[in-house]
Design a protein around this motif. Structure first.
Motif, mmCIF file in Angstrom:
data_model
loop_
_atom_site.group_PDB
_atom_site.id
_atom_site.type_symbol
_atom_site.label_atom_id
_atom_site.label_comp_id
_atom_site.label_asym_id
_atom_site.label_seq_id
_atom_site.Cartn_x
_atom_site.Cartn_y
_atom_site.Cartn_z
ATOM 1 N N CYS A 1 0.871 -1.191 0.000
ATOM 2 C CA CYS A 1 0.000 0.000 0.000
ATOM 3 C C CYS A 1 0.901 1.231 0.000
ATOM 4 O O CYS A 1 1.097 1.896 1.013
ATOM 5 C CB CYS A 1 -0.908 -0.012 1.226
ATOM 6 S SG CYS A 1 -2.150 1.302 1.242
ATOM 7 N N ALA A 2 1.471 1.496 -1.173
ATOM 8 C CA ALA A 2 2.467 2.561 -1.284
ATOM 9 C C ALA A 2 1.807 3.901 -1.583
ATOM 10 O O ALA A 2 0.942 3.999 -2.449
ATOM 11 C CB ALA A 2 3.469 2.222 -2.383
ATOM 12 N N VAL A 3 2.220 4.927 -0.845
ATOM 13 C CA VAL A 3 1.859 6.320 -1.138
ATOM 14 C C VAL A 3 3.173 7.087 -1.186
ATOM 15 O O VAL A 3 3.614 7.682 -0.200
ATOM 16 C CB VAL A 3 0.911 6.914 -0.072
ATOM 17 C CG1 VAL A 3 0.482 8.322 -0.470
ATOM 18 C CG2 VAL A 3 -0.316 6.027 0.118
ATOM 19 N N PRO A 4 3.856 7.064 -2.321
ATOM 20 C CA PRO A 4 5.236 7.575 -2.386
ATOM 21 C C PRO A 4 5.356 9.065 -2.128
ATOM 22 O O PRO A 4 6.425 9.547 -1.779
ATOM 23 C CB PRO A 4 5.673 7.227 -3.815
ATOM 24 C CG PRO A 4 4.397 7.094 -4.580
ATOM 25 C CD PRO A 4 3.389 6.550 -3.625
ATOM 26 N N CYS A 5 4.262 9.807 -2.288
ATOM 27 C CA CYS A 5 4.363 11.259 -2.170
ATOM 28 C C CYS A 5 4.468 11.744 -0.733
ATOM 29 O O CYS A 5 4.404 12.943 -0.485
ATOM 30 C CB CYS A 5 3.173 11.930 -2.833
ATOM 31 S SG CYS A 5 3.512 12.314 -4.566
ATOM 32 N N THR A 6 4.607 10.835 0.212
ATOM 33 C CA THR A 6 4.775 11.296 1.597
ATOM 34 C C THR A 6 6.112 12.006 1.779
ATOM 35 O O THR A 6 6.273 12.787 2.712
ATOM 36 C CB THR A 6 4.679 10.111 2.570
ATOM 37 O OG1 THR A 6 5.600 9.092 2.157
ATOM 38 C CG2 THR A 6 3.263 9.553 2.591
ATOM 39 N N THR A 7 7.073 11.729 0.894
ATOM 40 C CA THR A 7 8.372 12.420 0.954
ATOM 41 C C THR A 7 8.708 12.935 -0.445
ATOM 42 O O THR A 7 9.622 12.439 -1.098
ATOM 43 C CB THR A 7 9.478 11.475 1.455
ATOM 44 O OG1 THR A 7 9.528 10.306 0.613
ATOM 45 C CG2 THR A 7 9.218 11.039 2.882
ATOM 46 N N PRO A 8 7.998 13.971 -0.921
ATOM 47 C CA PRO A 8 8.226 14.442 -2.290
ATOM 48 C C PRO A 8 9.427 15.367 -2.395
ATOM 49 O O PRO A 8 9.827 16.020 -1.430
ATOM 50 C CB PRO A 8 6.933 15.210 -2.594
ATOM 51 C CG PRO A 8 6.506 15.737 -1.262
ATOM 52 C CD PRO A 8 6.902 14.689 -0.261
ATOM 53 N N CYS A 9 10.012 15.409 -3.564
ATOM 54 C CA CYS A 9 11.036 16.411 -3.852
ATOM 55 C C CYS A 9 10.398 17.797 -3.819
ATOM 56 O O CYS A 9 9.204 17.951 -4.133
ATOM 57 C CB CYS A 9 11.637 16.166 -5.242
ATOM 58 S SG CYS A 9 12.919 14.897 -5.294
ATOM 59 N N PRO A 10 11.165 18.811 -3.448
ATOM 60 C CA PRO A 10 10.613 20.174 -3.450
ATOM 61 C C PRO A 10 10.080 20.548 -4.826
ATOM 62 O O PRO A 10 10.752 20.365 -5.835
ATOM 63 C CB PRO A 10 11.819 21.037 -3.057
ATOM 64 C CG PRO A 10 12.729 20.121 -2.315
ATOM 65 C CD PRO A 10 12.555 18.774 -2.944
ATOM 66 N N GLY A 11 8.861 21.035 -4.862
ATOM 67 C CA GLY A 11 8.254 21.470 -6.118
ATOM 68 C C GLY A 11 7.386 20.443 -6.784
ATOM 69 O O GLY A 11 6.584 20.787 -7.666
ATOM 70 N N LEU A 12 7.488 19.172 -6.391
ATOM 71 C CA LEU A 12 6.688 18.134 -7.046
ATOM 72 C C LEU A 12 5.196 18.374 -6.830
ATOM 73 O O LEU A 12 4.391 18.226 -7.749
ATOM 74 C CB LEU A 12 7.086 16.748 -6.522
ATOM 75 C CG LEU A 12 6.265 15.562 -7.060
ATOM 76 C CD1 LEU A 12 6.422 15.444 -8.572
ATOM 77 C CD2 LEU A 12 6.674 14.262 -6.381
ATOM 78 N N SER A 13 4.821 18.758 -5.611
ATOM 79 C CA SER A 13 3.397 18.956 -5.314
ATOM 80 C C SER A 13 2.831 20.154 -6.068
ATOM 81 O O SER A 13 1.613 20.286 -6.183
ATOM 82 C CB SER A 13 3.196 19.137 -3.806
ATOM 83 O OG SER A 13 3.942 20.238 -3.330
ATOM 84 N N ASP A 14 3.701 21.050 -6.565
ATOM 85 C CA ASP A 14 3.214 22.144 -7.396
ATOM 86 C C ASP A 14 2.814 21.654 -8.782
ATOM 87 O O ASP A 14 2.020 22.292 -9.470
ATOM 88 C CB ASP A 14 4.291 23.227 -7.552
ATOM 89 C CG ASP A 14 4.704 23.828 -6.221
ATOM 90 O OD1 ASP A 14 3.914 23.738 -5.261
ATOM 91 O OD2 ASP A 14 5.813 24.383 -6.145
ATOM 92 N N LEU A 15 3.392 20.529 -9.179
ATOM 93 C CA LEU A 15 3.162 20.012 -10.525
ATOM 94 C C LEU A 15 1.960 19.071 -10.569
ATOM 95 O O LEU A 15 1.109 19.176 -11.452
ATOM 96 C CB LEU A 15 4.415 19.279 -11.009
ATOM 97 C CG LEU A 15 4.477 18.921 -12.488
ATOM 98 C CD1 LEU A 15 4.682 20.168 -13.321
ATOM 99 C CD2 LEU A 15 5.612 17.937 -12.736
#
Length: 1361
Positions: free
Chosen positions: A1089-1103
């Motif tokens: 049950c992977a949710v990889p975005c728990t540790t995103p690179c800076p700026g990824l969530s803007d995209l």
């Protein structure tokens, strides 16, 4: 001092004075207040000890004959006992606010400015002047107010107001018994209850006031002996008034004695009380006309101290000559008064005696002393100054940057704003300047108004931080402001926009009847409240709150209490002082987000001495404190030391990488600019460069308000760092667009050009912005509901349709019908149909299958090769084994990708690459085996293709394009085939032709596949959601046909797992190191049950918005960050810019080759202008846009690429003119190229020969590269004649004509034709026209077929001609 006013009030009411009669205004009445004693208009008297703000009298029945007015008394306690006295008297009348403040002798505040007396306002509607020791206020309708600037108030109203007034002074109806009437009309049960009903809500400084005093009322701190002495004085004094003053103003000795005792109890000495009392009553006796005696000599009381250039007069009957009225009558009608009189040669200017030449000015009925300045507007934008001699000058001005025009303690002026800033890791600077670090990642109360401050505009600001992990700190993720019933959210995930009560809105925005403004300022969004509070957030890492001085001592939260004492700013919610910043921050936590922490739990990261020395240099943070650097003018305004420490701290966290110093430098720039300090250029292409969007440029001190489509009147100052639109463009949302593409404003909200929106909660009105807003009646469809999705209100589908294509392939349609179809061509899996009359977007999803060579050398089954999605005018293609890449209109992009502001997003979710649209279409492909298509429920009965018609009826699932229904799967599949020229494929098998599983191995394979159907297996929870039977059958078939291939078995089981997880089912772990192990890349590990975005690179969530539902996949190890496709160390994170992903060091050409973007190691994209050379054209080659030398290319199999980049396949054999000089002018050299194509191989046209015509002769080259010149075979490798030159090298023939013409026939039988810029506009043929690069339009993707029949060579006839 209360005695003299007590007697004067009695005189007003009774007219008793032994010195002579008192003239009373007929048919009028007076209410008076002395300390704690109140006497109403109807002569009802009561004691009241409240020290709040109360309405004394107002007109409760306003009409044309009885104007509105309101008299308010703000009380205060004085001395050591709870004894109230008047602090301020306020009169609101004729839209004028008049405040008279205790001890401001000779001064009256009008509309929050101090003025000298006398005044004549609104052409005589209100007059104010001083008489003796009193200020007198008279209105044009008979209202009179008197106040001694101390403790006595008298309010008189004419008889016309009888029964119309209300307040603590009663109703003036000649009935004492109902004078305690409340606003509701009922009679109060007590004086305290009456006062509470007339208390002014939210009055300044009333937070701790009380309406009564309880047992404290009788508390007198004097000794018994002192009390007896005071009692003797209070009883004897009024009996001696006639002897001392010549009249007896006291008619109720009991009232006098009570007030006398209270006055003495609060601390006045006997001598002071005696002299002050006699002075007051002597004044009253003089006013009444009595001939008063020289009581000061008899009592040895000192004479009043007069101002300079004046003298004391015991009984003065003259009228004061004032600058406002320099020639008064010789004798006034008023009786003589004890007063101070200007000496000869001097005149009264306000409260001072000056030579007449030093008189001041008159301004709209106000007298202004010389040398005095005042505001001529409520916005502090016009300042007047009075000079001696009556000269009045004015100048346009405004409050300095960092200050605001506001009313503080009753006076309008420019006052400094208190600033709280959160930046970087984050670092906090409180309103009082205290600095601390707090890295909690939950939700915290940043700043709010204390609950007991009811007189101020209430608001609360919540801050949510996001942490990468505790190794590298946290940053501001979200700012939520609650004010005036609105919840306003600024989120890092929504750059350029704002959420209002959960609804997405563009900026600028006006709310709450124009009291709440939201607008962009530089890189910040600004929320400006009616009270002057401002909240800034840059959608990145800096949040700022500024509050006016009126909020001093009224704040709470992480920004401190704003009491001008930084030492107590760590005050927790319970009022205690925290010992650590973690303890302080945790006390203000208001919400918990999954996985959030309350700060660094240790050991916290840091730097060694060597690193700190390095990071203090100008290459990192040293610019901040450099005395000769770009911030030099700010150092005195905003101290650099704290910001320097913050900067070094952040750079330490990242060990010098990611340009962390830029965040602190940006924050310091904003702090300086908000205070009005000048900042000089500090950014460069190599240091903290800022990429600006298209059609804009960076400015250090920019004002983007001047170049916006919709200008907010509050926007504009101060200037801040910004990306300012280029000339000819205006800011619309976060884009710079031509002016004719500006949007519209509707009900205070700004909408983009072409935006469709629903302003009502039921979607009953649909509006469109096209220059103006046009609205029409609307309603949602039968499968839709009006609700919010992604913070936008619209008609949303009630459910989804789900189609799964896996393996051989096996199809499970939208209506849950299963079948197999092994065609190897390209087919429409699902597309929109029957959309007439709807607003639904069109889409098409095609799959191209191929024989499954991974199973055997001679496969009999097929598998998906690529998936193509056509939507919004784009063609997006996911190809088998092209990992982390997607084709969009022929251009190859890295994942993740955001197109058209989120209209289409391509991202990785678990093992799948996913194309998702904003209307709910979702196409997922694992690039090997499995495709899923999800369509929203409003497409019910509006789809067609291999996935069915989604009409909830299985009986007509196999519907052909003509509407008929078939039961033949092969015919059904063939009907939805997409014709691809040159494609060699088949439509699968049918009946006995299809492969079957051998019984000898089927039992074993069934056992392996039974994990899907096992009742107690890892997928049991999904059986009631998705029937596993067909998945089990497909697993058995595919695994069997693949000869028990382990990989195929795993893919088959994974197909069921992924479909179950798509429906939100929790799946148990089923893999192991020996059973279908899941391979993850470096820095990551498998998770069911992977949710990889728990540790995103800076700026990824803007995209992209990361998936919240889990899927099988890989999650990052500790110390690694997710870049959208895998896990990398923080210094290898990608760049994210304008919707695209870039690897560090990668340069990508965009915008039709007008811009080149480079991902720097700092994580910032360097975006620069560029252009192609004149002989180049912007072309897409092998998926990459770039400047290519313009040429025309014909491949051996008949694929032609024209000069303009358009390409396609020549399907009809023949001889064609590919290029020739179409200019008949004799000044240009003539040339012509003809190519001959024939179908030597079935289905493919190949080049047989090329013929080149020049003025020097004719050259023929066949497919075997034999060359003839003018019919004679070339036997050597080179030939030259005039401008014609032929070279044969490495089996490639190159022919040059003029200096700008060249034909090359390669060893692979490709013809390349080049011309120079001199040929622009003169050539024609199948290769198209040739134009200079700046007029070319990119044609980046292939056109399947070319129509070049018009260029058939007429001198090369075919058999049928």
């Amino acid at each position: 001092m209360g005695l003299f006013v007590a007697i004067f009030s009695a005189l007003l009411l009774s007219g008793v004075c032994r010195g002579g009669p008192t003239t009373l205004i007929p048919q009028s009445s007076t209410c008076w207040v002395i300390g704690a004693l109140y006497s109403t208009f109807d002569n009802h008297q009561y004691d009241f000890m409240g020290n709040c703000t109360y309405i004394l009298a107002k007109n409760c029945h306003v009409d044309d004959t009885l104007p509105a007015f309101e008299v308010v008394s703000k009380n205060m306690n004085e001395g050591t006992v709870r004894f109230p006295t008047v602090d301020t008297v306020t009169l609101n009348v004729h839209n004028i606010t008049i405040d008279i403040v205790r001890f401001e002798f000779g001064i009256v505040r009008v509309n929050y400015q101090k003025w000298n007396l006398p005044m004549n306002l609104n052409n005589g509607q209100v007059k104010l002047f001083q008489r003796g020791l009193y200020v007198i206020l008279e209105t044009d309708f008979g209202l009179t107010l008197q106040y001694d600037w101390n403790e006595y108030i008298a309010v008189s109203v004419p008889g016309s107001f009888a029964g119309s007034v209300c307040g603590l002074c009663g109703n003036f109806n000649n009935k004492e018994e109902d004078d305690l009437t409340t606003p509701s009309g009922s009679v109060a049960s007590s004086v305290v209850a009456l006062a509470k009903s007339w208390k002014v809500p939210g009055a300044v400084d009333d937070a701790s006031c009380q309406d009564g005093c309880g047992d404290e009322c009788q508390n007198c701190p004097l000794t018994e002996v002192q009390k007896i002495e005071n009692q003797i004085l209070c009883q004897a004094l009024p009996k001696n008034f006639v002897e001392f003053l010549g009249c007896q103003p006291v008619n109720d000795f009991t009232i006098f004695q009570i007030n006398c005792m209270l006055d003495l109890c609060r601390g006045e000495t006997m001598n002071m009380f005696l002299c002050n009392t006699l002075q007051g009553y002597a004044n009253i006796c003089q006013r009444s006309g009595a001939k008063c005696l020289d009581w000061r000599t008899q009592t040895q009381c000192p004479t009043p101290k007069c101002q300079e250039n004046s003298r004391y007069e015991f009984c003065w009957s003259g009228c004061h000559a004032t600058c406002a009225d320099p020639n008064p009558p010789a004798k006034c009608n008023a009786t003589c008064l004890e007063t101070c009189v200007c000496n000869d040669g001097f005149i009264l200017s306000g409260n001072a005696c000056v030579p007449k030449a030093q008189c001041g000015c008159m301004y709209e009925g106000h007298y202004v002393k010389a040398g005095t300045s005042f505001w001529g507007s409520e916005s502090c934008t016009q300042r007047y100054t009075c000079s001696a001699g009556g000269s009045l000058s004015s100048n346009q001005t405004r409050c300095p940057v960092g200050q605001q025009c506001q009313v503080v303690e009753g006076i309008r002026g420019c006052y400094p704003l208190a600033t709280c800033m959160v930046s970087g890791d984050p670092h906090f600077v409180t309103f009082d300047g205290e600095r601390y670090n707090f890295q909690g990642t939950c939700a915290y109360e940043m700043a709010s108004v204390s609950s007991n401050q009811t007189n101020l505009e209430q608001f609360s600001i919540v801050l949510q931080n996001t942490g990468q992990d505790k190794k590298i700190g946290s940053a501001v993720q979200l700012v939520e402001v609650k004010v005036d019933g609105y919840t306003i959210t600024l989120s890092k995930e929504l750059p350029g926009a704002v959420l209002v009560n959960g609804e997405h809105s563009n900026l600028p925005l006006t709310l709450s009847s124009n009291k709440l403004h939201l607008y962009p300022s530089g890189w910040f969004a600004v929320i400006e409240m009616d009270s002057g509070v401002k909240v800034y957030y840059d959608w990145n890492s800096v949040a700022i709150v500024t509050v006016p001085a009126a909020y001093a001592g009224a704040m709470q939260g992480l920004c401190g209490n704003y009491n001008l004492n930084p030492k107590d700013d760590m005050q927790m919610r319970d009022g205690k002082q925290a010992t650590t910043s973690e303890e302080f921050g945790q006390s203000w936590k208001v919400g918990t987000i999954q996985g959030c922490v309350n700060g660094c739990s240790g050991p916290c990261p840091g730097c060694n001495a060597t690193q700190k020395e390095t990071y203090n240099t100008k290459s990192y943070c040293g610019l901040i404190s450099d005395p000769a650097g770009p911030f030099r003018d700010c150092h005195a305004v905003v101290g650099p030391a704290g910001f320097l420490d913050d900067c070094v701290y952040d750079v330490c966290l990242y060990q010098g990488s990611r340009n962390m110093q830029c965040k602190t430098l940006t924050a310091y720039t904003a702090a300086c600019q908000l205070k009005g300090a000048t900042v000089y250029i500090w950014r460069s292409a190599l240091f903290c460069d800022v990429p600006c969007p298209s059609n804009s440029r960076y400015e250090l001190c920019g004002n983007d308000c001047l170049t916006t489509c919709q200008k907010d009147p509050n926007c504009g100052a101060p200037c801040m760092e910004a990306c300012v639109c280029d000339e000819g463009y205006l800011l619309s949302g976060d884009q710079c667009l031509p002016a004719d593409q500006c949007g519209c404003t509707f009900e205070g909200k700004y909408y983009h050009h072409g935006q469709v929106f629903y302003p009502d909660a039921l979607c009953q009105k649909e509006c469109t912005c096209n220059g103006t807003v046009q609205c029409k009646q609307s309603s949602c469809g039968s499968n839709e509901k009006c609700e919010m999705k992604n913070n936008v209100r619209s008609c949303q589908p009630l459910r989804n349709g789900f189609c799964s294509i896996s393996g051989d392939p096996h199809y499970n349609t939208f209506d849950n019908t299963t079948y197999d179809f092994q065609g190897t061509c390209t087919y429409i899996a699902a597309q929109s149909c029957h959309l007439s009359g709807t607003k639904l977007p069109e889409f098409s999803v095609s799959v191209e299958n191929e024989k499954w060579y991974a199973l055997s050398d001679k496969p009999t089954v097929s598998v998906t090769k690529l998936v193509a999605v056509e939507v919004y005018g784009m063609v997006l293609i996911l190809r088998n084994n092209e990992i982390n890449m997607v084709w969009v209109n022929g251009v190859l992009y890295r994942l993740p990708l955001n197109l058209h502001n989120g209209a289409v997003i391509v991202s990785q979710e678990g093992a799948f690459d996913v194309i998702a649209t904003d209307f709910g279409l979702r196409v997922a492909y694992d690039l090997v085996y499995h495709v899923t298509i999800t369509v929203p429920g409003n497409y019910n009965s509006r789809t067609c293709g291999l996935c069915g018609n989604f009409n909830d009826d299985k009986a007509d699932e196999f519907q052909l394009p003509d509407g008929n229904v078939t039961k033949d799967f092969q015919a059904f599949g063939e009907a939805w085939k997409v014709a691809v020229p040159g494609a060699v494929c088949s439509d699968g098998c049918s009946g006995d032709q299809c492969p079957k599983c051998e019984e000898s191995v089927e039992a074993l394979i069934k056992e392996k596949c039974s994990i899907i159907t096992a009742i107690k297996g890892p997928f049991a929870a999904c059986h009631d959601v998705i029937n596993p039977t067909s998945y089990f059958r497909d697993c058995v078939f595919d695994t069997c046909i693949s000869k028990n291939n382990e990989s195929v078995l795993c893919h088959s089981v994974t197909a069921y797992v992924s479909d179950c997880q798509a429906f939100g089912v929790k799946i148990q772990n089923w893999r192991s190191t020996s059973i279908c192990p899941f391979k993850c890349g470096a820095g990551s590990h498998y998770d069911i049950c992977a949710v990889p975005c728990t540790t995103p690179c800076p700026g990824l969530s803007d995209l992209v918005t990361c998936a919240t539902t889990c899927a099988e996949g890989c999650v990052c190890d500790q110390g690694f960050l997710y870049n959208g496709t895998g896990c990398v160390p923080s210094d290898q994170c990608s760049c994210y810019y304008n919707g695209r992903s870039y690897k560090v060091g990668e340069s990508i050409i965009t915008d039709d080759c007008h811009r080149i973007n480079t991902c720097q190691a700092s994580g910032v994209v360097l975006s620069q202008n560029m252009s192609c050379d004149p002989n180049e054209r912007c072309l897409v080659k092998e998926g990459v846009m770039g400047c290519q030398v313009q040429h025309c290319l014909l491949t051996a199999n008949g694929e032609l690429t024209k000069f303009n980049g358009e390409s396609g396949t020549i399907t009809v054999p023949g001889s064609y003119e590919f290029i020739k000089n179409c200019d008949v002018s004799p000044t240009t050299p003539w040339f012509r190229v003809v190519g001959k194509l024939e179908t030597c191989t079935p289905g493919v046209n190949t080049i047989l020969a090329v013929y080149v015509f020049l003025k020097e002769g004719m050259i023929t080259v066949d497919s075997k590269h034999h060359v003839w010149i003018n019919g004679r075979a070339l036997t050597q490798t080179t030939f030259s004649q005039d401008s014609m030159r032929v070279v044969v090298s490495d089996n490639t023939v190159t022919i040059n004509g003029t200096s700008s013409f060249q034909v090359s026939f390669s060893s692979t039988n490709e013809i390349t034709i080049n011309v120079g810029v001199t040929a622009a506009g003169v050539v024609c043929g199948a290769c198209g026209t040739f134009k200079p690069a700046d007029t070319n339009q990119v044609i980046p993707y292939p056109v399947p077929q070319l129509n070049i029949g018009q260029w058939t060579a007429p001198d090369f006839p075919e058999c049928d001609l």
